[in-house]
Design a protein around this motif. Structure first.
Motif, PDB file in Angstrom:
ATOM      1  N   HIS A 194       0.835  -1.206   0.000  1.00 39.87           N
ATOM      2  CA  HIS A 194       0.000   0.000   0.000  1.00 39.87           C
ATOM      3  C   HIS A 194       0.871   1.258   0.000  1.00 39.87           C
ATOM      4  O   HIS A 194       0.874   2.041   0.949  1.00 39.87           O
ATOM      5  CB  HIS A 194      -0.955  -0.006   1.195  1.00 39.87           C
ATOM      6  CG  HIS A 194      -1.994  -1.082   1.106  1.00 39.87           C
ATOM      7  ND1 HIS A 194      -3.093  -0.996   0.272  1.00 39.87           N
ATOM      8  CD2 HIS A 194      -2.091  -2.301   1.713  1.00 39.87           C
ATOM      9  CE1 HIS A 194      -3.821  -2.091   0.378  1.00 39.87           C
ATOM     10  NE2 HIS A 194      -3.225  -2.904   1.240  1.00 39.87           N
ATOM     11  N   THR A 195       1.589   1.417  -1.073  1.00 41.95           N
ATOM     12  CA  THR A 195       2.478   2.567  -1.212  1.00 41.95           C
ATOM     13  C   THR A 195       1.911   3.583  -2.195  1.00 41.95           C
ATOM     14  O   THR A 195       1.288   3.218  -3.194  1.00 41.95           O
ATOM     15  CB  THR A 195       3.879   2.119  -1.683  1.00 41.95           C
ATOM     16  OG1 THR A 195       4.699   3.279  -1.896  1.00 41.95           O
ATOM     17  CG2 THR A 195       3.803   1.334  -2.981  1.00 41.95           C
ATOM     18  N   GLY A 196       2.138   4.852  -1.897  1.00 42.74           N
ATOM     19  CA  GLY A 196       1.786   5.918  -2.819  1.00 42.74           C
ATOM     20  C   GLY A 196       3.019   6.492  -3.483  1.00 42.74           C
ATOM     21  O   GLY A 196       2.959   7.547  -4.117  1.00 42.74           O
ATOM     22  N   ALA A 197       4.141   5.780  -3.358  1.00 47.67           N
ATOM     23  CA  ALA A 197       5.422   6.298  -3.848  1.00 47.67           C
ATOM     24  C   ALA A 197       5.925   5.536  -5.060  1.00 47.67           C
ATOM     25  O   ALA A 197       7.124   5.500  -5.320  1.00 47.67           O
ATOM     26  CB  ALA A 197       6.466   6.228  -2.731  1.00 47.67           C
ATOM     27  N   PHE A 198       5.026   4.922  -5.819  1.00 51.85           N
ATOM     28  CA  PHE A 198       5.409   4.150  -6.997  1.00 51.85           C
ATOM     29  C   PHE A 198       4.956   4.904  -8.235  1.00 51.85           C
ATOM     30  O   PHE A 198       3.765   5.035  -8.494  1.00 51.85           O
ATOM     31  CB  PHE A 198       4.765   2.758  -6.936  1.00 51.85           C
ATOM     32  CG  PHE A 198       5.072   1.885  -8.138  1.00 51.85           C
ATOM     33  CD1 PHE A 198       6.357   1.772  -8.621  1.00 51.85           C
ATOM     34  CD2 PHE A 198       4.064   1.179  -8.769  1.00 51.85           C
ATOM     35  CE1 PHE A 198       6.643   0.968  -9.716  1.00 51.85           C
ATOM     36  CE2 PHE A 198       4.335   0.370  -9.873  1.00 51.85           C
ATOM     37  CZ  PHE A 198       5.622   0.265 -10.337  1.00 51.85           C
ATOM     38  N   ASP A 206       8.280   5.719   1.466  1.00 53.43           N
ATOM     39  CA  ASP A 206       7.192   5.838   2.427  1.00 53.43           C
ATOM     40  C   ASP A 206       6.999   4.552   3.233  1.00 53.43           C
ATOM     41  O   ASP A 206       6.005   4.393   3.929  1.00 53.43           O
ATOM     42  CB  ASP A 206       5.893   6.200   1.707  1.00 53.43           C
ATOM     43  CG  ASP A 206       5.420   5.108   0.749  1.00 53.43           C
ATOM     44  OD1 ASP A 206       6.217   4.196   0.449  1.00 53.43           O
ATOM     45  OD2 ASP A 206       4.262   5.182   0.300  1.00 53.43           O
ATOM     46  N   GLY A 207       7.959   3.632   3.143  1.00 56.72           N
ATOM     47  CA  GLY A 207       7.877   2.386   3.896  1.00 56.72           C
ATOM     48  C   GLY A 207       7.057   1.301   3.234  1.00 56.72           C
ATOM     49  O   GLY A 207       6.871   0.225   3.810  1.00 56.72           O
ATOM     50  N   GLY A 208       6.583   1.546   2.014  1.00 55.48           N
ATOM     51  CA  GLY A 208       5.698   0.593   1.370  1.00 55.48           C
ATOM     52  C   GLY A 208       6.362  -0.361   0.398  1.00 55.48           C
ATOM     53  O   GLY A 208       5.677  -1.157  -0.237  1.00 55.48           O
ATOM     54  N   LEU A 209       7.680  -0.284   0.243  1.00 52.76           N
ATOM     55  CA  LEU A 209       8.403  -1.190  -0.642  1.00 52.76           C
ATOM     56  C   LEU A 209       9.187  -2.179   0.216  1.00 52.76           C
ATOM     57  O   LEU A 209      10.083  -1.786   0.963  1.00 52.76           O
ATOM     58  CB  LEU A 209       9.354  -0.421  -1.559  1.00 52.76           C
ATOM     59  CG  LEU A 209      10.230  -1.252  -2.489  1.00 52.76           C
ATOM     60  CD1 LEU A 209       9.388  -2.087  -3.438  1.00 52.76           C
ATOM     61  CD2 LEU A 209      11.186  -0.354  -3.273  1.00 52.76           C
ATOM     62  N   ILE A 210       8.851  -3.471   0.100  1.00 49.98           N
ATOM     63  CA  ILE A 210       9.420  -4.483   0.982  1.00 49.98           C
ATOM     64  C   ILE A 210      10.182  -5.514   0.158  1.00 49.98           C
ATOM     65  O   ILE A 210       9.696  -5.972  -0.877  1.00 49.98           O
ATOM     66  CB  ILE A 210       8.306  -5.183   1.795  1.00 49.98           C
ATOM     67  CG1 ILE A 210       7.565  -4.142   2.654  1.00 49.98           C
ATOM     68  CG2 ILE A 210       8.869  -6.289   2.671  1.00 49.98           C
ATOM     69  CD1 ILE A 210       6.352  -4.699   3.356  1.00 49.98           C
ATOM     70  N   ALA A 211      11.373  -5.861   0.623  1.00 52.97           N
ATOM     71  CA  ALA A 211      12.174  -6.878  -0.053  1.00 52.97           C
ATOM     72  C   ALA A 211      12.780  -7.799   0.994  1.00 52.97           C
ATOM     73  O   ALA A 211      13.082  -7.386   2.116  1.00 52.97           O
ATOM     74  CB  ALA A 211      13.284  -6.230  -0.883  1.00 52.97           C
TER      75      ALA A 211
END
Length: 382
Positions: free
Chosen positions: A297-301, A334-339
């Motif tokens: 749920h990221t708005g930074a893509f 924004d913390g919404g990209l997870i790897a």
């Protein structure tokens, strides 16, 4: 009789045209009218780093897009750049290309002319492209030996191959498609009005909310990439960190100045005491081996292209980093990209029989994170 029919037909057409014609509504009538538009248009002035302001026109579509797709290659930004500049500003001699030398013969506020080799880490010796033995199960493996291979290219801003959006899940022979979801997608245009003429200087496309699986082979990237990473070091324990892995035409190197360590567990805590100690233990490029991402749920893509550096408007209260000229990809911040390095193999988004199925079918995918939406349609392996 014919005359009467013609008159009747003429009257009917006149009546239909009269009712079909659009008429302005007065304030009283407008206040009594209810409805919902699918498009929202906003126009605002956004301050830039140099003190100027750009007029940003955004068109947002109130929609939810669920997509499951594979793209063989995305190459953006293959064009001429002026000579005479370099990639100074990054650690370890140009591995991270900040391009802070302005060409004197180019007058469009451009400081991104990366023409040197190596350029943002593309063009190094082949031995430089190996996965980290600290964080990857295939530690020490050459990028060129990975499924799908490695094709470094210093002549393009962004080059992604085998791009996947969504995931195919096989449960006991039942194949189910999980979508990559974007809510409220938008297009935004940046205009410079300082000369009295409305001049288009940039464009971006993204979504106010994006979630789901996304994978790719990253041969080279220009962008701001800031994932939250769980680096599984095997018997040594885990390291949870957030790192800026972007730049201009790069494949993502750790920079101690842009790295935050949240937690270190196990024996790794004795070896990794600060950002620099982690960099010293894992000197290889970090983006390429982690080919599977989860967007939470990221708005930074978003993708952007511009003739100058641009501070874009905020999305959902999050203001992205400044994008650099040329083509630019923004993922994270924004913390919404997870790897996860131990579950970072290329996603398998292919059905049996597809040419890429045998290549990626053995890859490890993430589990079902936060109950991703599913489609009712399933595909059975007969």
């Amino acid at each position: 009789m014919k005359i009467i029919k013609i008159l009747l037909l003429s009257t009917m057409l006149h009546t239909l045209c009269s009712y079909a014609a659009m008429k302005p509504m007065d304030e009283a009538t407008l206040s009594e009218t209810y409805g919902q538009a699918i498009f929202e248009v906003t126009d605002q002035q956004v301050s830039q780093a140099d003190g100027s302001a750009l007029s940003l026109l955004r068109l947002t579509m109130g929609a939810r897009i669920e997509i499951n797709a594979n793209v063989e290659e995305i190459s953006l930004g293959r064009y001429w750049r002026p000579e005479g500049t370099n990639c100074s500003g990054g650690p370890d001699n140009n591995k991270i290309c900040y391009n802070n030398v302005v060409p004197v013969d180019y007058n469009d506020n451009i400081d991104w002319a990366c023409t040197a080799k190596p350029c943002g880490s593309v063009g190094l010796d082949a031995n430089s492209y190996k996965s980290s033995s600290l964080t990857h199960t295939t530690g020490g493996a050459s990028f060129f030996e990975y499924p799908g291979g490695y094709q470094p290219d210093s002549g393009v801003d962004v080059k992604l191959r085998d791009v996947t959006m969504g995931q195919i899940r096989n449960e006991n022979g039942v194949y189910e498609m999980l979508p990559f979801v974007q809510e409220n997608p938008y297009f935004e245009f940046a205009f410079d009005e300082s000369s009295g003429v409305r001049k288009l200087v940039g464009f971006r496309m993204g979504a106010e909310d994006a979630f789901g699986y996304q994978g790719n082979i990253i041969d080279v990237i220009s962008g701001f990439i800031r994932p939250t990473i769980t680096a599984d070091t095997g018997f040594l324990g885990q390291v949870k960190l957030e790192a800026f892995l972007g730049g201009v035409r790069t494949i993502g190197w750790l920079d101690a100045n842009n790295l935050t360590i949240f937690d270190v567990s196990g024996l790794a805590s004795l070896l990794i005491t600060d950002p620099q100690s982690l960099v010293n233990m894992s000197k290889e490029a970090q983006l390429f081996p982690v080919q599977s991402n989860y967007l939470e749920h990221t708005g930074a893509f978003f993708f952007s292209v511009g003739t100058r550096s641009i501070q874009w408007s905020s999305v959902g209260g999050f203001s992205p980093e400044v994008t650099e000229p040329g083509f630019w990809l923004n993922m994270g911040g924004d913390g919404g990209l997870i790897a996860n390095t131990r579950a970072g193999d290329h996603p398998n988004n292919y059905f049996p029989g597809h040419p890429k199925y045998d290549l990626y079918s053995g890859s490890e995918n993430y589990g079902n994170v936060n109950n991703l939406p599913k489609w009712s349609q399933t595909y059975r392996n007969h």
